[in-house]
Each structure stands twice: as C-alpha cells, then as structure tokens.
Design a protein around this motif. Structure first.
Motif, mmCIF file in Angstrom:
data_model
loop_
_atom_site.group_PDB
_atom_site.id
_atom_site.type_symbol
_atom_site.label_atom_id
_atom_site.label_comp_id
_atom_site.label_asym_id
_atom_site.label_seq_id
_atom_site.Cartn_x
_atom_site.Cartn_y
_atom_site.Cartn_z
ATOM 1 N N GLY A 32 -9.375 21.093 10.369
ATOM 2 C CA GLY A 32 -8.122 21.030 9.637
ATOM 3 C C GLY A 32 -7.994 19.773 8.805
ATOM 4 N N PRO A 33 -7.097 19.813 7.812
ATOM 5 C CA PRO A 33 -6.854 18.650 6.955
ATOM 6 C C PRO A 33 -5.683 17.825 7.453
ATOM 7 N N ASP A 34 -5.619 16.604 6.998
ATOM 8 C CA ASP A 34 -4.404 15.799 7.168
ATOM 9 C C ASP A 34 -4.212 14.936 5.937
ATOM 10 N N LEU A 35 -2.974 14.626 5.664
ATOM 11 C CA LEU A 35 -2.596 13.866 4.478
ATOM 12 C C LEU A 35 -1.835 12.626 4.901
ATOM 13 N N GLU A 36 -2.334 11.461 4.501
ATOM 14 C CA GLU A 36 -1.609 10.204 4.679
ATOM 15 C C GLU A 36 -0.908 9.881 3.365
ATOM 16 N N PHE A 37 0.352 9.490 3.431
ATOM 17 C CA PHE A 37 1.076 9.231 2.195
ATOM 18 C C PHE A 37 1.982 8.016 2.353
ATOM 19 N N ALA A 38 2.234 7.368 1.236
ATOM 20 C CA ALA A 38 3.136 6.215 1.213
ATOM 21 C C ALA A 38 3.669 6.040 -0.190
ATOM 22 N N SER A 39 4.911 5.620 -0.289
ATOM 23 C CA SER A 39 5.486 5.283 -1.591
ATOM 24 C C SER A 39 5.066 3.869 -1.959
ATOM 25 N N SER A 40 5.488 3.429 -3.118
ATOM 26 C CA SER A 40 5.138 2.081 -3.558
ATOM 27 C C SER A 40 5.827 1.041 -2.674
ATOM 28 N N SER A 41 5.256 -0.147 -2.646
ATOM 29 C CA SER A 41 5.850 -1.262 -1.890
ATOM 30 C C SER A 41 5.748 -2.520 -2.732
ATOM 31 N N TYR A 42 6.741 -3.373 -2.583
ATOM 32 C CA TYR A 42 6.737 -4.614 -3.349
ATOM 33 C C TYR A 42 5.796 -5.631 -2.712
ATOM 34 N N VAL A 43 5.197 -6.431 -3.589
ATOM 35 C CA VAL A 43 4.352 -7.539 -3.162
ATOM 36 C C VAL A 43 5.200 -8.759 -2.840
ATOM 37 N N ASP A 44 6.238 -8.967 -3.634
ATOM 38 C CA ASP A 44 6.983 -10.224 -3.563
ATOM 39 C C ASP A 44 8.461 -9.988 -3.300
ATOM 40 N N GLN A 45 9.099 -11.045 -2.826
ATOM 41 C CA GLN A 45 10.527 -10.975 -2.551
ATOM 42 C C GLN A 45 11.354 -10.927 -3.833
ATOM 43 N N ALA A 58 2.817 -2.469 -5.237
ATOM 44 C CA ALA A 58 1.595 -1.726 -4.900
ATOM 45 C C ALA A 58 1.888 -0.252 -5.125
ATOM 46 N N PRO A 59 1.045 0.476 -5.875
ATOM 47 C CA PRO A 59 1.336 1.884 -6.163
ATOM 48 C C PRO A 59 1.360 2.727 -4.892
ATOM 49 N N GLY A 60 2.173 3.781 -4.916
ATOM 50 C CA GLY A 60 2.152 4.739 -3.821
ATOM 51 C C GLY A 60 0.861 5.537 -3.834
ATOM 52 N N TYR A 61 0.605 6.264 -2.758
ATOM 53 C CA TYR A 61 -0.652 7.009 -2.676
ATOM 54 C C TYR A 61 -0.521 8.189 -1.716
ATOM 55 N N GLY A 62 -1.447 9.116 -1.870
ATOM 56 C CA GLY A 62 -1.647 10.205 -0.922
ATOM 57 C C GLY A 62 -3.139 10.357 -0.715
ATOM 58 N N VAL A 63 -3.590 10.286 0.514
ATOM 59 C CA VAL A 63 -5.016 10.323 0.830
ATOM 60 C C VAL A 63 -5.287 11.533 1.710
ATOM 61 N N LEU A 64 -6.220 12.391 1.262
ATOM 62 C CA LEU A 64 -6.537 13.627 1.972
ATOM 63 C C LEU A 64 -7.799 13.449 2.810
ATOM 64 N N ASN A 65 -7.710 13.817 4.080
ATOM 65 C CA ASN A 65 -8.836 13.759 5.015
ATOM 66 C C ASN A 65 -9.090 15.154 5.591
ATOM 67 N N PHE A 66 -10.264 15.352 6.181
ATOM 68 C CA PHE A 66 -10.578 16.639 6.798
ATOM 69 C C PHE A 66 -11.494 16.397 7.996
ATOM 70 N N THR A 67 -11.204 17.104 9.103
ATOM 71 C CA THR A 67 -11.984 16.967 10.337
ATOM 72 C C THR A 67 -12.446 18.342 10.801
#
Length: 695
Positions: free
Chosen positions: A610-623, A629-638
C-alpha cells in the motif's frame, strides 16, 4: 461441569491447587506473570484510557513491517508530534505541541524515558539517536500535562519507551535492512527466561547511512540489555545497560535556490562544510525495583547513571565535551475505595544531578573555512552543572461509574550553573573569550484538573486545565543580556476517543498561553534594526491546535483479506502575542498543517502492500515571517510478506517516488533574507529492503 481453580508455583508450573506440587493433567499452558514495568501492550492501552487527555501508544508491530531509520520514523503519523530528520540520519528534531522549537543542542521540552526513568540529561536535553525503536516493546505518548504520571510538567510532555524483556521476547531474532545512499542496519536480539526467576534480554546493532545530502552520513553501534529477577512476594528488580558509539556528520542548511536545485551546493558555499559530532561512548546504567504492597498498591524505586563523551568538530573551534548525569526516582500507586467510589493516588519524587566539562582548542576558523588563528592551544575551560528535583501527586476519583475527576500537582526546584575560564584569545579578537561564573535557582509549581466521561461503552470525552513550568537548560539559562527566565504555560485541552462500526478516532483541541517562552530573541543593531539573534525568552506566545487520528478496516465480501486505512492530521496556530518586535507573527519551524495518510491491503497469504502520503504546509524560517519553507507532499509505497507464524517477514519500501525536493526542517532565525541558508533537505527518492527472522 465444574471448573477447578488452577495456580502457578514460583517457577510458573501450573498446579492443581494452592498447596499441591503435583502438576495438573492439562494440555501445556504458558503462564505470564505481568512485569509492572513492561506490561502487555493491551494492558497498557487500557491503562491509558484512564487519563483525561490525549495519550497514545505505538507498538513495535506498527513499524516492524517497514524500515524505521530512527525514532522519528516510528513516531511518524502520530498527531501533535513533529519529528523530521534531514536527509536520513537518526538524530532528528522532535517537538510535541511546539515544545522546544529552537533548542540549540539536542531536544528540549520533552521527557524521554525508558520504563519511567529519564534518558534526558539532568537539565532536560536529550539526543534522539540514543533511543532505538527496535529496542522498544512499545512507545507511550503523553502529550502535555498527561505526562505528570512520570513527574514531567513540560509543555511537550513525555515519551516512554517500554523495554522488551526475556518474558516478552524469548528466542533469537535477527533483522537486516539495506537501501539507497549507503543505508545498512543490522540487529540481533535475544531473550531467555530461566527457571530460577531470572530473565535476560540483549540486543546488538550496527547502523550506517551516507545520507542523501552533502555531509549527512552517520555510523552508530549499539548494545542494549536488561536483566530481571523475581524475588517472590511481589518483589522484582531489573538492571539496564545502554552503550552507544556514534559518528555523525552535521549537514549544513541550504538556500531556497539550492534546495530547489536552481543553484549549486557552493553557491554560496556552506559556512561549516565539515561539521561533525563524535560520541565515544554514551553509556547508561539503570536499576529499577518494584514492590507489590497491599490491596493492589505498588511502589517503584529507580536509579540511573549516564556518561557521555562528545567531540564537536568542524566549526569555529573544536569542542571536547563530557557530561555525567545521575538520578533517583521513587514512584507509587495507592488504590482505595473512598465512600464507595474507586480512587487512585499516584505519587512520586525524583532528583537528577549533572556535571559537564568541556574544552575548546584551536585552530580558530571563520565561516567559510578561512583560519584566523592556526594555533592548536586551548582557548577556554567550561564547567556546567544542573540539578532538578521534583515532587508530584496525581489523584483520580470516580464521581460516578462513568465520570472521574483527576487533580494533580508538581513542585520543582532546579539549579543551573556555568563557569568559564578563558585561557587565551585568538589573534585579532582580544576579548572573544571571557571569564564567567554564574548560577541561578528556579522554583515552580504546576497544578492540573481534569474530567473524563465514559459517554458510552466505546466512547470517551475529556477535558483538562493545567500549568507547566520548565527551567532552561544549562546552555540556555545564561546569555549576553543576563539569566533566562523559566518557561511557564497555562493549557486547556478537550477531546474525545473511541470506536464505531466504521472507524476508530482520537481527537483533541488544545490552547496554551506561554509566558517567557524559551526561544531565540532578536538582537538589535546600533540603530534599532535586527541584526541577528541570541538565546533568551519571548515574553508571550499563544498556541492553538487540533490533533486528529482516524483509522479503520474495510473487509468486503469480494475482497480476500482486509484493507486498513489511516489518517493522521495536525493543525497548529502558533503565534506571538503582541511582541514588540514581531507583533502577532507566526512562530517559525513547525508547519501549520501536517500529517500522513495511508492504505494497506493485507491478503490472507501474508502479502501486504500500500501507499502512504506525508504532507505539510509551508513553515516560516524566521520570527519576522519574511521567508518560508515550501509545503510538500511525499508519496511512499511498501510491499511485504509476513508469515502466518510470525517467525519471519520481508519487505521493500520506496520513498519519495516523485523525487521531490523539499525541506524537512529549517534553521530558525530572527529575520531572514531571501538568500538565507536555512533549509535542511529531506530524503530524495530512495528504496529500502529488509528481512526479519525469529529463529
């Protein structure tokens, strides 16, 4: 037919009555006498359901069918827990509910425990590489004030590693994993129960990875073992040994253009291209003794000693560091009926003491590698000490059969001290190193009040209000502006957990108001502009969050086997609260949205995929919120195969199938320019394979 009670003698042999030594004529029966420090996972899950807050449990089976490169992989998919490793090594960032966002060295704001005894140093810092998920029976997650069970009253909470023993893991088991970027991990572990009440467990492992980014390799060798003895009469003891040697490159942050592949790795060149750490060795010894008292009451006494030698090389100056930490902890539970209502009182006290010595030597190297002072002579001698004492009580009273009230408190006193003897200064910087002798004591009190309602047989609703108090580490307590204040927070939490015909759920909302948060603060220039940052406190911050986990099984008539789906999602709204420099800006490092979703099909033959998807929105570097940092979605498969007997399994895991360039974490700063080197790259496309055999 009337059944006859059966009993076990001291050796575990089933006998026909309490006074007989003649074995009953029965089929073979295995009798497990529960170890109070390492109960079965199902027992621990039922225990956690008594807590009026968001707690969780991860068994080793949940990450055994895929490669787990470190503790971060085992915790992936746990809502509220942010853990990312740059390019693959085992040392990772770890934060629960935004705790320790910008810890300068190691992890802070979370108590990492083994069977209830700290793996942290006396000042609260810990390196995740010292915790191997394959030397865990399961992991207990206590978010926020729910960790008061072990005396922890930090904003983040605690993670308790419950150890395998000779009883839980008999026989010999081997595990071998290998894959991209030079990754190899081999482990052998074995458990044995003896007839005299003794049991033993031992594990030896070797880890190597080159990492998918420049200067991100790691080598680690580990031994973990424990030896338990049952004295009889409800008296048990267990001795633990951890030994680890590690060499780890410290990968350097990239600019956004470098992260995206739009600029070469030397445009601009890294400030410290050869930064690395060497631990030789890290040793932890611990002993715990439990006593069953009367009416189900228990008492547990533990003591531990940690000795770590660490060299930090390839930066401004070489640093050679050794720390020794030791402590004792006493904990007990009293079970009583008060006025016909069940009551449980948990009490405990602990004392931790730590001392460190470090020396810095030449040469003195400027960012970029140019040598200012080539002399190898010593610059300074540094001593630090930390002492933390805690006392806590937690009482749960059943108001009705379905409603319980929990009241708790923790008192803490902590001493931090640092002394620096400057022996000489580098050429051209006559006052760079300075003498210092400073110390401060911190005292705090943390109350808690919680309610747990058993709304139905399969659903619970809870709420709690708590205060946390966190003294700074020995590295953080003093800065150029003076001593640092302890971090305090008031947290309100409400949530629900349970199961239905379609899915199981865990959901929690929390709101924290944090005073004197231990974060980097801006360093003003001569005309008021921000030119950098320094350690210290942020006066006032706010945290609002949602932690959600849903999972279920689909088993249709036309589908041979089952399909399991899981969704883990975390929403954070972490902000300054009217800061003079940053107003109501978002706090950096942690994305506002992140999580994991996956589907696994399991065939009756033992095949799963099966697959799994890790995802995150953007995050700030500084106060200052100038760079993201750009958001991302990373696809994996096992895909894998587990034999029905449980004696062996094989698996293949492909990660980042789209070969996405993304940042798993960032270097926090006060104000970042567009070309700031602040992004730590995630692992590129990779494939891993492994096999596990129980002999």
């Amino acid at each position: 037919m009337v059944s006859t009670p059966l009993y076990a003698d001291e050796s575990g042999q089933v006998v026909s009555d309490a006074g007989s030594a003649t074995p009953a004529l029965l089929s073979p029966i295995i009798v497990f006498s529960a170890d109070p420090l390492s109960p079965p996972s199902e027992t621990a899950k039922q225990e956690l359901r008594l807590w009026p807050g968001n707690v969780g449990l991860i068994t080793e089976d949940e990450y055994a069918d895929r490669p787990a490169l470190g503790l971060g992989d085992a915790l992936a998919g746990t809502p509220g827990v942010f853990t990312q490793s740059a390019a693959g090594p085992q040392s990772a960032k770890l934060s629960i509910r935004g705790s320790g966002l910008t810890s300068p060295l190691g992890v802070r704001g979370i108590a990492l425990l083994r069977d209830g005894l700290p793996l942290n140093q006396a000042d609260g810092t810990v390196d995740l590489a010292y915790a191997d998920p394959f030397n865990a029976r399961y992991l207990e997650i206590y978010r926020g004030s729910n960790a008061l069970r072990y005396g922890a009253a930090t904003l983040g909470g605690a993670i308790n590693i419950v150890s395998p023993t000779g009883h839980s893991h008999p026989g010999l088991e081997t595990r071998l994993q290998g894959g991209s970027y030079g990754y190899v991990q081999a482990q052998a572990r074995a458990g044995q129960v003896f007839d005299n009440g003794l049991d033993a467990f031992a594990s030896i492992s070797r880890f190597h990875a080159d990492g998918s980014a420049a200067n991100s390799g790691q080598d680690a060798s580990r031994f973990y073992g424990n030896l338990g003895y049952r004295f009889g009469g409800g008296s048990q003891g267990r001795f633990h040994v951890d030994i680890m040697d590690m060499e780890q490159d410290v990968t350097f942050p990239l600019t956004l253009a470098q992260l995206r592949g739009e600029a070469g790795p030397d445009t601009p060149p890294p400030s410290w291209p050869d930064r690395r750490a060497r631990t030789h060795p890290h040793v932890r010894l611990a002993y715990q003794h439990t006593l069953d008292l009367w009416s189900g009451d228990t008492a547990n006494l533990g003591a531990y000693y940690i000795d770590t030698t660490l060299d930090l090389l390839g930066t401004v100056v070489p640093i050679y560091y050794r720390t020794r930490d030791y402590g004792v902890a006493l904990r007990g539970e009293l079970l009583r009926d008060l006025g016909g209502h069940a009551n449980r009182l948990t009490w405990g006290a602990s004392l931790a003491q730590g001392h460190s010595n470090s020396q810095t030597y030449g040469p003195f190297v400027l960012p970029g590698g140019s040598i200012l002072d080539p002399s190898p002579q010593q610059y300074e001698a540094i001593t630090s000490s930390a002492q933390t004492a805690q006392f806590y009580l937690e009482n749960t009273y059943s108001l009705t059969p379905t409603l319980s009230l929990t009241a708790a408190m923790q008192a803490v006193t902590a001493l931090r001290r640092r002394g620096i003897t400057a022996l000489r200064n580098p050429q051209g910087l006559p006052s760079y190193f300075k003498d210092l002798d400073h110390g401060r004591r911190y005292n705090g009190f943390s109350p808690k009040l919680g309610l747990l309602w058993q709304a139905s047989a399969d659903a619970q609703i809870y709420a709690n209000l708590s205060r946390s108090f966190e003294p700074p580490t020995a590295l953080q307590f003093y800065n150029s502006q003076g001593t640092t204040e302890a971090q305090k927070a008031i947290t309100l939490e409400a949530g629900s957990r349970g199961s239905s015909r379609l899915f199981d759920w865990e959901a929690a909302f929390f709101y924290s108001r944090v005073k004197d948060e231990l974060l980097n603060v801006p360093k003003p220039g001569p005309t008021g502009e921000t030119i950098g940052y320094q350690g210290g406190n942020i006066p006032d911050t706010k945290r609002l969050g949602l932690e959600l986990r849903l999972h279920g099984d689909i088993s249709a008539e036309r589908l041979a086997g089952t399909m399991r789906w899981e969704l883990s999602y975390t929403w954070n709204r972490f902000r300054h609260a009217g800061d003079t420099a940053f107003g109501h800006n978002r706090l950096p490092v942690i994305p506002q949205h992140y999580g994991r979703a996956g589907v696994t099909y399991r065939h009756p033959s033992g095949v799963y995929f099966g697959p799994d998807l890790e995802f995150a929105s953007s995050s700030y570097v500084d106060q200052a919120n100038t760079l993201r940092a750009p958001g991302y979605g990373v696809l994996n498969f096992t895909v894998g195969y587990a034999h029905a007997s449980g004696r062996y399994r094989v698996f293949v895991n492909a990660r980042n199938l789209a070969d996405k360039r993304y940042a798993t974490s960032v270097e926090s700063m006060a104000r970042a320019g567009a070309d700031a080197a602040a992004f730590y790259p995630g692992m590129r496309r990779s494939i891993f394979a492994g096999a596990e055999i129980l002999w």
